[in-house]
Scaffold this active site. Structure first.
Site, PDB file in Angstrom:
ATOM      1  N   SER A 267      12.869  -1.303   0.004  1.00  0.00           N
ATOM      2  CA  SER A 267      11.267  -0.984  -0.818  1.00  0.00           C
ATOM      3  C   SER A 267      11.504   0.313  -0.423  1.00  0.00           C
ATOM      4  O   SER A 267      12.007   0.988   0.657  1.00  0.00           O
ATOM      5  CB  SER A 267      10.638  -1.793   0.190  1.00  0.00           C
ATOM      6  OG  SER A 267       9.889  -1.236   1.412  1.00  0.00           O
ATOM      7  N   ASP A 268      11.082   0.716  -1.424  1.00  0.00           N
ATOM      8  CA  ASP A 268       9.613   2.422  -1.209  1.00  0.00           C
ATOM      9  C   ASP A 268       8.824   2.072  -0.263  1.00  0.00           C
ATOM     10  O   ASP A 268       8.669   0.851   0.292  1.00  0.00           O
ATOM     11  CB  ASP A 268       9.442   2.830  -2.764  1.00  0.00           C
ATOM     12  CG  ASP A 268      10.182   4.756  -1.687  1.00  0.00           C
ATOM     13  OD1 ASP A 268       9.888   5.101  -1.177  1.00  0.00           O
ATOM     14  OD2 ASP A 268      10.013   5.010  -2.873  1.00  0.00           O
ATOM     15  N   TRP A 269       8.127   2.571   0.323  1.00  0.00           N
ATOM     16  CA  TRP A 269       6.903   3.146   1.263  1.00  0.00           C
ATOM     17  C   TRP A 269       6.241   2.491   1.196  1.00  0.00           C
ATOM     18  O   TRP A 269       5.350   2.870   0.683  1.00  0.00           O
ATOM     19  CB  TRP A 269       6.942   4.305   1.836  1.00  0.00           C
ATOM     20  CG  TRP A 269       6.181   5.350   2.775  1.00  0.00           C
ATOM     21  CD1 TRP A 269       5.247   4.808   3.035  1.00  0.00           C
ATOM     22  CD2 TRP A 269       7.048   5.255   3.827  1.00  0.00           C
ATOM     23  NE1 TRP A 269       4.742   5.106   4.191  1.00  0.00           N
ATOM     24  CE2 TRP A 269       5.918   5.465   4.849  1.00  0.00           C
ATOM     25  CE3 TRP A 269       8.357   5.984   4.190  1.00  0.00           C
ATOM     26  CZ2 TRP A 269       6.183   6.238   6.539  1.00  0.00           C
ATOM     27  CZ3 TRP A 269       8.494   6.745   5.355  1.00  0.00           C
ATOM     28  CH2 TRP A 269       6.932   6.807   6.637  1.00  0.00           C
TER      29      TRP A 269
END
Ligand code: BGC
Length: 740
Positions: A267-269
């Protein structure tokens, strides 16, 4: 099967067996641990993470770059956890580690995949020396909106250029073999459509029809899969109502199903938990369901997975089988990196940071990235032998940090050679230099030094104005609504112009800026992006003619922000503008009554063309293109046509040119862009040399996703252009014949 293919297959099978054996011995808790990436940037990481590592609750850490600390983390994971699984060590190594290369948008202006690959290799070696084994690059989001701060991290607006440079970056990071020293895993990001955020506001929504996703936004990602990229990252953005992190269509159907991607998706952050902020889910628990079931294998920096996956499997909301699949993908990358056999880093086994070879790659990349936008009456290059003095003015002439650009967590500012320092070294005592910074920074509005700058200009034979944006004005969460020169820079240009001296603007920026206010006030413009550690020597060489500019724009330069999105591969529309059917706002009373007759797609208050087109870039010599021709007027499906052109270097100096091939599919069941880049080649021509350059176009290269959502090549007429920009004038045509 060749020997090397057999060897590869054996290796893959051996890894698959090791993954399965390990998976069989893991508890569900340990499996979920592999799916968590944790931040450990603050405090002594072994103290903070030690117990979680021992319990097998962490698959990866992000943002630790101290090699001793990392070795200790690996030791705890290997020796003190039940199963001894090594860690993935993630870090954003976006355009260099200690040695900083030009921002990716600048690297794209080189149109040189080999050089981009070398740059990524330099970055990978330096990062690996610090214990990093996974980077979050390349960013291959097609970017057609210069307001978006992250355009700096992209390779620009073009599908082919982005695909080629993205693949080159993957090769540079990953090398021939992920397990070899100096290779790190790459990550294609941000899947998908992030560059299309509304009005260029970072993190905003995107709405992209499926055919556009497939014909534009997906293609660089597919190319990254073909290049063997190990990992993918989801985008923060909402894609057609389903945020990318919970979007099973893009992750499962397309990436895994259609493209057979075998690596893993991160995932992104904290973007898993953000699914509830988007309004897709009610809480973190539901977010974990959506992300995991959509195909996100690892959660970056959040705790939705670590808090909820166990319960979700127990409740039957997430199957253990899908956990097993995610974990085996992650473990496979760890095996491919050779981490089980060699988890520790010996920095002494690597070359020094910023060694001569690394700096040379950075210098070469900076040199090739600089684009000569205009050069009236040969104002450039400056001849050191003929000038007694030069004024160097502006906030970016001697700003070692700013020239590095965005995303340089580990970049070493002390290594930066600024343009001022490099010019001093280059000209020595031969030319007197008068330096006035004139503005505290690029945004300054109170500028007591303007008078001193004007005095310096008056006293000198020429002025070098270093303008643009500081690094903080582009990058993530740094979008701008007005992309003109910030602060009082336009006023500075006007005041310097009034001295009557030749004025050369060197612009350092993280995006295409709107330059209409100054374009007629200066003799030459060198657009240097944020050129990195070695930007100074590259610029000095170009300014004084020790090197010849050869960069070409990877993105269209609008005249005013209201033209955005403006890009070369737009559609024709039913009322295309031409210079004969547009009206300027000053003429509307007499010329344009309230009727649509004769009207076309343009703005009343600006031109319909951009200030500088995609692919544009001048040289100190002049390249002429002539005699474009095709090998056949008609080809059948499955055949290849060759387009050739003669290119002549009309000048007295040897120089490089980026030759560009564009095509247009004139009639199709789904309207096609007015031009699409289909090939490019950087060539070096001696003074007065003429050379024939040929490009082959296979009919597959002309395929697109059509009305039915399938890749099709439609017979009919095609135009082809070859030239030095997307405004190339040499045109020919060929047909693909109807099959019998
Ligand atoms: C960015 C990613 C980056 C990640 C880790 C996020 O905010 O969108 O591109 O890789 O942070 O630093």
């Amino acid at each position: 099967m060749s020997a090397s293919a057999t060897e590869m297959l054996d290796k893959r099978q051996a890894i698959a067996r090791r993954v399965q054996a390990l998976l069989d011995s893991m508890t569900l808790v340990e499996k979920i641990g592999q799916m968590s990436q944790v931040e450990a940037g603050h405090g002594y990481a072994p103290d903070i993470l030690g117990n979680r590592l021992r319990a097998g609750l962490v698959g990866s850490v992000i943002n630790v770059v101290d090699v001793e600390v990392l070795n200790e983390l690996q030791r705890i994971a290997m020796k003190e956890s039940r199963l001894g699984i090594p860690l993935l060590i993630g870090r954003d190594v976006i355009h260099g580690f200690k040695t900083v290369l030009p921002i990716p948008l600048g690297q794209a202006a080189t149109w040189n995949p080999d050089l981009v690959e070398q740059g990524a290799r330099v970055a990978a070696r330096e990062a690996a020396k610090s214990g990093v084994n996974w980077t979050f690059a390349p960013m291959i989001d097609i970017s057609r909106d210069a307001r978006w701060g992250r355009i700096a991290e992209s390779y620009g607006e073009c599908v082919l250029l982005t695909s080629e440079l993205g693949a080159a970056t993957v090769r540079g990071f990953q090398g021939h073999d992920l397990a070899e020293s100096g290779s790190i895993a790459a990550c294609a990001k941000h899947f998908a459509g992030y560059g299309a955020v509304e009005s260029g506001r970072d993190y905003a929504t995107t709405n992209i029809p499926d055919t556009k996703l497939r014909n534009v936004y997906f293609r660089p990602f597919h190319a990254a899969v073909d290049a063997g990229v190990s990992t993918f990252m989801t985008s923060f953005s909402d894609l057609n109502g389903i945020p990318a992190t919970g979007n099973s269509y893009i992750l499962d159907d397309v990436l895994r199903g259609e493209w057979a991607f075998e690596g893993f998706v991160v995932s992104d952050w904290d973007s898993v938990r953000q699914l509830s902020i988007h309004g897709l889910t009610e809480n973190d628990r539901e977010s974990a369901i959506e992300a995991c079931n959509a195909g996100v294998d690892m959660e970056m920096a959040g705790d939705a997975y670590s808090n909820h996956l166990l319960g979700l499997v127990e409740d039957g909301e997430v199957s253990e089988e899908s956990i097993d699949i995610a974990v085996s993908r992650i473990l496979r990358v760890k095996f491919e990196l050779g981490l089980f056999d060699n988890p520790y880093t010996d920095p002494g086994a690597f070359p020094e940071y910023a060694n001569e070879a690394a700096l040379e790659v950075a210098r070469e990349a900076a040199e090739q990235s600089v684009v000569l936008l205009k050069n009236d009456h040969g104002a450039l290059p400056l001849a050191a032998t003929e000038l007694a003095s030069v004024a160097i003015v502006g906030p970016l002439a001697d700003a070692g940090y700013e020239q590095l650009g965005t995303w340089i967590f580990d970049g070493d500012e002390k290594l930066s050679v600024t343009p001022l320092a490099a010019i001093q070294t280059l000209v020595g005592d031969e030319v007197k230099l008068r330096y006035v910074r004139a503005m505290e920074n690029s945004r300054s509005r109170v500028n007591p030094e303007f008078d001193a700058a004007v005095d310096a200009a008056r006293a000198s034979d020429a002025v070098l104005l270093f303008l643009g944006e500081e690094s903080i004005l582009s990058g993530e969460a740094h979008s701008r609504a007005d992309i003109g020169l910030p602060g009082d820079q336009v006023e500075l240009v006007r005041r310097i112009r009034a001295t009557g001296k030749p004025v050369i603007a060197v612009i350092l920026a993280g995006r295409p800026l709107t330059l209409s206010d100054i374009v007629d006030e200066v003799d030459s413009i060198l657009y240097a992006w944020h050129p990195g550690t070695m930007g100074g020597p590259a610029i000095a060489d170009l300014v004084f003619g020790h090197a010849v500019p050869s960069g070409k724009l990877p993105a269209t330069f609008p005249r005013v922000v209201g033209q955005i999105p403006i890009y070369y591969s737009q559609k024709n529309g039913g009322k295309p503008p031409t210079k004969d059917n547009v009206v300027h706002i000053d003429e509307i009373d007499t010329f344009a009554p309230q009727t649509s007759l004769g009207m076309s797609a343009f703005h009343l208050d600006t031109c319909f063309t951009p200030l500088f087109p995609f692919g544009h870039g001048l040289s100190y010599t002049w390249f002429g293109y002539e005699n474009i021709r095709v090998s056949a007027d008609e080809i059948a499906l499955g055949e290849t046509v060759t387009v050739s052109v003669d290119i002549c270097n009309h000048g007295d100096i040897e120089a490089e040119e980026v030759v560009q091939l564009y095509t247009r599919d004139l009639v199709a069941s789904l309207t096609r862009p007015v031009k699409e880049l289909k090939g490019f080649r950087r060539i070096r021509l001696a003074a007065r040399e003429t050379r024939t350059i040929s490009f082959e176009i296979h009919t597959d290269d002309l395929a697109f996703y059509g009305r039915q959502g399938h890749r099709v090549v439609e017979p009919g007429l095609f135009h082809a252009w070859v030239g030095g920009s997307s405004d190339a004038e040499q045109r020919t045509e060929f047909r693909i014949a109807q099959p019998n």
